[in-house]
Design an enzyme around this catalytic site. Structure first.
Site, PDB file in Angstrom:
ATOM      1  N   ILE A 142       0.829  -1.205   0.000  1.00 21.18           N
ATOM      2  CA  ILE A 142       0.000   0.000   0.000  1.00 21.18           C
ATOM      3  C   ILE A 142       0.873   1.269   0.000  1.00 21.18           C
ATOM      4  O   ILE A 142       0.464   2.305  -0.518  1.00 21.18           O
ATOM      5  CB  ILE A 142      -1.005  -0.023   1.175  1.00 21.18           C
ATOM      6  CG1 ILE A 142      -2.174   0.916   0.934  1.00 21.18           C
ATOM      7  CG2 ILE A 142      -0.350   0.238   2.504  1.00 21.18           C
ATOM      8  CD1 ILE A 142      -3.191   0.405  -0.028  1.00 21.18           C
ATOM      9  N   ALA A 143       2.081   1.179   0.544  1.00 22.89           N
ATOM     10  CA  ALA A 143       2.982   2.338   0.548  1.00 22.89           C
ATOM     11  C   ALA A 143       3.328   2.743  -0.887  1.00 22.89           C
ATOM     12  O   ALA A 143       3.422   3.937  -1.197  1.00 22.89           O
ATOM     13  CB  ALA A 143       4.253   2.019   1.343  1.00 22.89           C
TER      14      ALA A 143
ATOM     15  N   SER B 233      11.983   1.785   6.708  1.00 21.35           N
ATOM     16  CA  SER B 233      11.723   0.354   6.694  1.00 21.35           C
ATOM     17  C   SER B 233      12.522  -0.259   7.839  1.00 21.35           C
ATOM     18  O   SER B 233      13.458   0.362   8.352  1.00 21.35           O
ATOM     19  CB  SER B 233      12.198  -0.216   5.350  1.00 21.35           C
ATOM     20  OG  SER B 233      12.209  -1.622   5.390  1.00 21.35           O
ATOM     21  N   ARG B 234      12.179  -1.494   8.210  1.00 19.88           N
ATOM     22  CA  ARG B 234      13.015  -2.189   9.190  1.00 19.88           C
ATOM     23  C   ARG B 234      14.338  -2.599   8.552  1.00 19.88           C
ATOM     24  O   ARG B 234      15.257  -3.010   9.237  1.00 19.88           O
ATOM     25  CB  ARG B 234      12.283  -3.425   9.709  1.00 19.88           C
ATOM     26  CG  ARG B 234      11.003  -3.102  10.456  1.00 19.88           C
ATOM     27  CD  ARG B 234      10.123  -4.303  10.554  1.00 19.88           C
ATOM     28  NE  ARG B 234       9.804  -4.807   9.221  1.00 19.88           N
ATOM     29  CZ  ARG B 234       9.302  -6.001   8.955  1.00 19.88           C
ATOM     30  NH1 ARG B 234       9.061  -6.840   9.925  1.00 19.88           N
ATOM     31  NH2 ARG B 234       9.040  -6.370   7.709  1.00 19.88           N
TER      32      ARG B 234
ATOM     33  N   TYR C 138      12.007   2.688  12.086  1.00 23.43           N
ATOM     34  CA  TYR C 138      10.878   3.616  12.107  1.00 23.43           C
ATOM     35  C   TYR C 138      11.179   4.792  13.034  1.00 23.43           C
ATOM     36  O   TYR C 138      10.859   5.939  12.735  1.00 23.43           O
ATOM     37  CB  TYR C 138       9.610   2.901  12.570  1.00 23.43           C
ATOM     38  CG  TYR C 138       9.180   1.731  11.691  1.00 23.43           C
ATOM     39  CD1 TYR C 138       9.637   1.597  10.381  1.00 23.43           C
ATOM     40  CD2 TYR C 138       8.303   0.760  12.176  1.00 23.43           C
ATOM     41  CE1 TYR C 138       9.229   0.533   9.591  1.00 23.43           C
ATOM     42  CE2 TYR C 138       7.892  -0.305  11.379  1.00 23.43           C
ATOM     43  CZ  TYR C 138       8.361  -0.415  10.090  1.00 23.43           C
ATOM     44  OH  TYR C 138       7.959  -1.471   9.307  1.00 23.43           O
TER      45      TYR C 138
ATOM     46  N   HIS D 298      -0.198  -1.011  14.144  1.00 23.66           N
ATOM     47  CA  HIS D 298      -0.592   0.402  14.008  1.00 23.66           C
ATOM     48  C   HIS D 298      -0.493   1.141  15.338  1.00 23.66           C
ATOM     49  O   HIS D 298       0.036   2.248  15.399  1.00 23.66           O
ATOM     50  CB  HIS D 298      -2.019   0.512  13.457  1.00 23.66           C
ATOM     51  CG  HIS D 298      -2.120   0.120  12.020  1.00 23.66           C
ATOM     52  ND1 HIS D 298      -3.318   0.029  11.349  1.00 23.66           N
ATOM     53  CD2 HIS D 298      -1.162  -0.215  11.108  1.00 23.66           C
ATOM     54  CE1 HIS D 298      -3.104  -0.326  10.103  1.00 23.66           C
ATOM     55  NE2 HIS D 298      -1.802  -0.495   9.932  1.00 23.66           N
TER      56      HIS D 298
ATOM     57  N   LYS E 119      -5.921   1.809   7.524  1.00 19.69           N
ATOM     58  CA  LYS E 119      -7.050   1.196   8.209  1.00 19.69           C
ATOM     59  C   LYS E 119      -6.800  -0.289   8.458  1.00 19.69           C
ATOM     60  O   LYS E 119      -6.131  -0.901   7.626  1.00 19.69           O
ATOM     61  CB  LYS E 119      -8.333   1.418   7.417  1.00 19.69           C
ATOM     62  CG  LYS E 119      -8.273   0.939   5.971  1.00 19.69           C
ATOM     63  CD  LYS E 119      -9.507   1.405   5.222  1.00 19.69           C
ATOM     64  CE  LYS E 119      -9.435   1.104   3.752  1.00 19.69           C
ATOM     65  NZ  LYS E 119      -8.371   1.777   3.017  1.00 19.69           N
TER      66      LYS E 119
HETATM   67  N1  LIG Z   1      -2.885  -3.302   0.309  1.00 16.33           N
HETATM   68  C1  LIG Z   1      -4.082  -2.733   0.297  1.00 16.33           C
HETATM   69  O1  LIG Z   1      -4.770  -2.631  -0.728  1.00 16.33           O
HETATM   70  C2  LIG Z   1      -4.635  -2.156   1.553  1.00 16.33           C
HETATM   71  C3  LIG Z   1      -5.838  -1.523   1.470  1.00 16.33           C
HETATM   72  C4  LIG Z   1      -6.352  -0.969   2.616  1.00 16.33           C
HETATM   73  C5  LIG Z   1      -5.688  -1.048   3.791  1.00 16.33           C
HETATM   74  N2  LIG Z   1      -4.495  -1.672   3.868  1.00 16.33           N
HETATM   75  C6  LIG Z   1      -3.830  -1.710   5.149  1.00 16.33           C
HETATM   76  O2  LIG Z   1      -2.511  -1.233   5.004  1.00 16.33           O
HETATM   77  C7  LIG Z   1      -1.646  -1.925   5.906  1.00 16.33           C
HETATM   78  C8  LIG Z   1      -0.486  -2.509   5.126  1.00 16.33           C
HETATM   79  O3  LIG Z   1      -0.985  -3.347   4.092  1.00 16.33           O
HETATM   80  P1  LIG Z   1      -0.046  -3.861   2.902  1.00 16.33           P
HETATM   81  O4  LIG Z   1      -0.932  -4.578   1.980  1.00 16.33           O
HETATM   82  O5  LIG Z   1       0.784  -2.742   2.392  1.00 16.33           O
HETATM   83  O6  LIG Z   1       0.884  -4.906   3.701  1.00 16.33           O
HETATM   84  P2  LIG Z   1       2.366  -5.411   3.336  1.00 16.33           P
HETATM   85  O7  LIG Z   1       2.568  -5.397   1.860  1.00 16.33           O
HETATM   86  O8  LIG Z   1       2.542  -6.684   4.071  1.00 16.33           O
HETATM   87  O9  LIG Z   1       3.304  -4.278   3.942  1.00 16.33           O
HETATM   88  C9  LIG Z   1       3.323  -4.004   5.306  1.00 16.33           C
HETATM   89  C10 LIG Z   1       4.692  -3.461   5.664  1.00 16.33           C
HETATM   90  O10 LIG Z   1       4.709  -3.279   7.083  1.00 16.33           O
HETATM   91  C11 LIG Z   1       6.029  -3.456   7.571  1.00 16.33           C
HETATM   92  N3  LIG Z   1       6.053  -4.357   8.748  1.00 16.33           N
HETATM   93  C12 LIG Z   1       6.342  -3.995  10.019  1.00 16.33           C
HETATM   94  N4  LIG Z   1       6.305  -5.018  10.841  1.00 16.33           N
HETATM   95  C13 LIG Z   1       5.990  -6.097  10.090  1.00 16.33           C
HETATM   96  C14 LIG Z   1       5.821  -7.475  10.385  1.00 16.33           C
HETATM   97  N5  LIG Z   1       5.979  -7.971  11.624  1.00 16.33           N
HETATM   98  N6  LIG Z   1       5.505  -8.308   9.374  1.00 16.33           N
HETATM   99  C15 LIG Z   1       5.342  -7.843   8.132  1.00 16.33           C
HETATM  100  N7  LIG Z   1       5.491  -6.533   7.782  1.00 16.33           N
HETATM  101  C16 LIG Z   1       5.820  -5.672   8.759  1.00 16.33           C
HETATM  102  C17 LIG Z   1       6.857  -3.973   6.429  1.00 16.33           C
HETATM  103  O11 LIG Z   1       7.603  -2.871   5.962  1.00 16.33           O
HETATM  104  P3  LIG Z   1       9.191  -2.762   6.158  1.00 16.33           P
HETATM  105  O12 LIG Z   1       9.721  -4.138   5.827  1.00 16.33           O
HETATM  106  O13 LIG Z   1       9.522  -1.738   5.156  1.00 16.33           O
HETATM  107  O14 LIG Z   1       9.457  -2.370   7.567  1.00 16.33           O
HETATM  108  C18 LIG Z   1       5.852  -4.388   5.357  1.00 16.33           C
HETATM  109  O15 LIG Z   1       6.343  -4.220   4.060  1.00 16.33           O
HETATM  110  C19 LIG Z   1      -2.527  -2.967   6.612  1.00 16.33           C
HETATM  111  O16 LIG Z   1      -2.962  -2.452   7.832  1.00 16.33           O
HETATM  112  C20 LIG Z   1      -3.692  -3.123   5.672  1.00 16.33           C
HETATM  113  O17 LIG Z   1      -4.868  -3.511   6.359  1.00 16.33           O
HETATM  114  C21 LIG Z   1      -3.957  -2.217   2.769  1.00 16.33           C
END
Ligand SMILES: NC(=O)c1ccc[n+]([C@@H]2O[C@H](COP(=O)([O-])OP(=O)(O)OC[C@H]3O[C@@H](n4cnc5c(N)ncnc54)[C@H](OP(=O)(O)O)[C@@H]3O)[C@@H](O)[C@H]2O)c1
Length: 142
Positions: free
Chosen positions: A25-26, A46-47, A68, A89, A107
């Site tokens: 999502i970032a 990022s970590r 962070y 969060h 969210k």
């Molecule tokens: N993807 C969507 O379409 C979407 C839509 C609505 C809401 N969201 C919300 O956005 C948030 C992130 O979603 P995402 O899809 O972007 O997830 P993701 O691809 O898994 O990315 C989450 C990021 O969080 C960091 N992180 C920190 N602690 C972690 C851990 N213990 N395990 C895994 N990752 C960890 C990591 O970044 P670093 O490695 O860089 O630290 C990871 O790349 C969630 O709360 C999700 O509900 C996502």
């Protein structure tokens, strides 16, 4: 409303964003924020510093951090976008607000009522902006 005085923003100065958690999502957020005139992303965290460097280089972001907390210590950042998994969060948002950063959090804001109440209390205590990144709130139909 974001309090521009608190952010030390001058007229015409862009709002300086930091991004925490560089997952799926970032990447979407960066592409969307590029369409907002008064916003610029100045830091990402990022970590993993290699991942942060790669992300920063892909989107021409000035500063990359391997933790962070180090991004939160960067005085130039006005507001952070938290894009970690939802179970993290609350901890990241509380840390950010205790560093007096305004927060836009993916969210859901928290996983239960207690977490959300702690986040709201922390925002009030630190007099910072806190919002859940619920884009549909801004859909004109809603
Ligand atoms: N993807 C969507 O379409 C979407 C839509 C609505 C809401 N969201 C919300 O956005 C948030 C992130 O979603 P995402 O899809 O972007 O997830 P993701 O691809 O898994 O990315 C989450 C990021 O969080 C960091 N992180 C920190 N602690 C972690 C851990 N213990 N395990 C895994 N990752 C960890 C990591 O970044 P670093 O490695 O860089 O630290 C990871 O790349 C969630 O709360 C999700 O509900 C996502």
């Amino acid at each position: 409303m974001i309090n521009f005085d608190k952010m030390n923003c001058k007229m015409g100065q862009k709002i300086r964003w930091g991004i925490i958690g560089l997952g799926n999502i970032a990447h979407n957020f960066v592409k969307d924020l590029a369409m907002v005139n008064d916003a610029e992303i100045i830091a990402v965290a990022s970590r993993n510093i290699e991942k942060a460097n790669q992300f920063a280089s892909q989107y021409h972001v000035k500063q990359a951090f391997g933790s962070y907390e180090s991004l939160l210590q960067c005085e130039e950042v006005d507001v952070v976008y938290i894009a970690t998994p939802h179970t993290f969060h609350v901890s990241v948002a509380l840390m950010a607000m205790n560093y007096k950063k305004n927060v836009l959090c993916e969210k859901p804001l928290g996983v239960n009522k207690d977490e959300v109440e702690r986040m709201i209390a922390c925002a009030r205590e630190n007099k910072v902006f806190l919002m859940e990144a619920l884009w549909s709130r801004f859909n004109p139909a809603i």
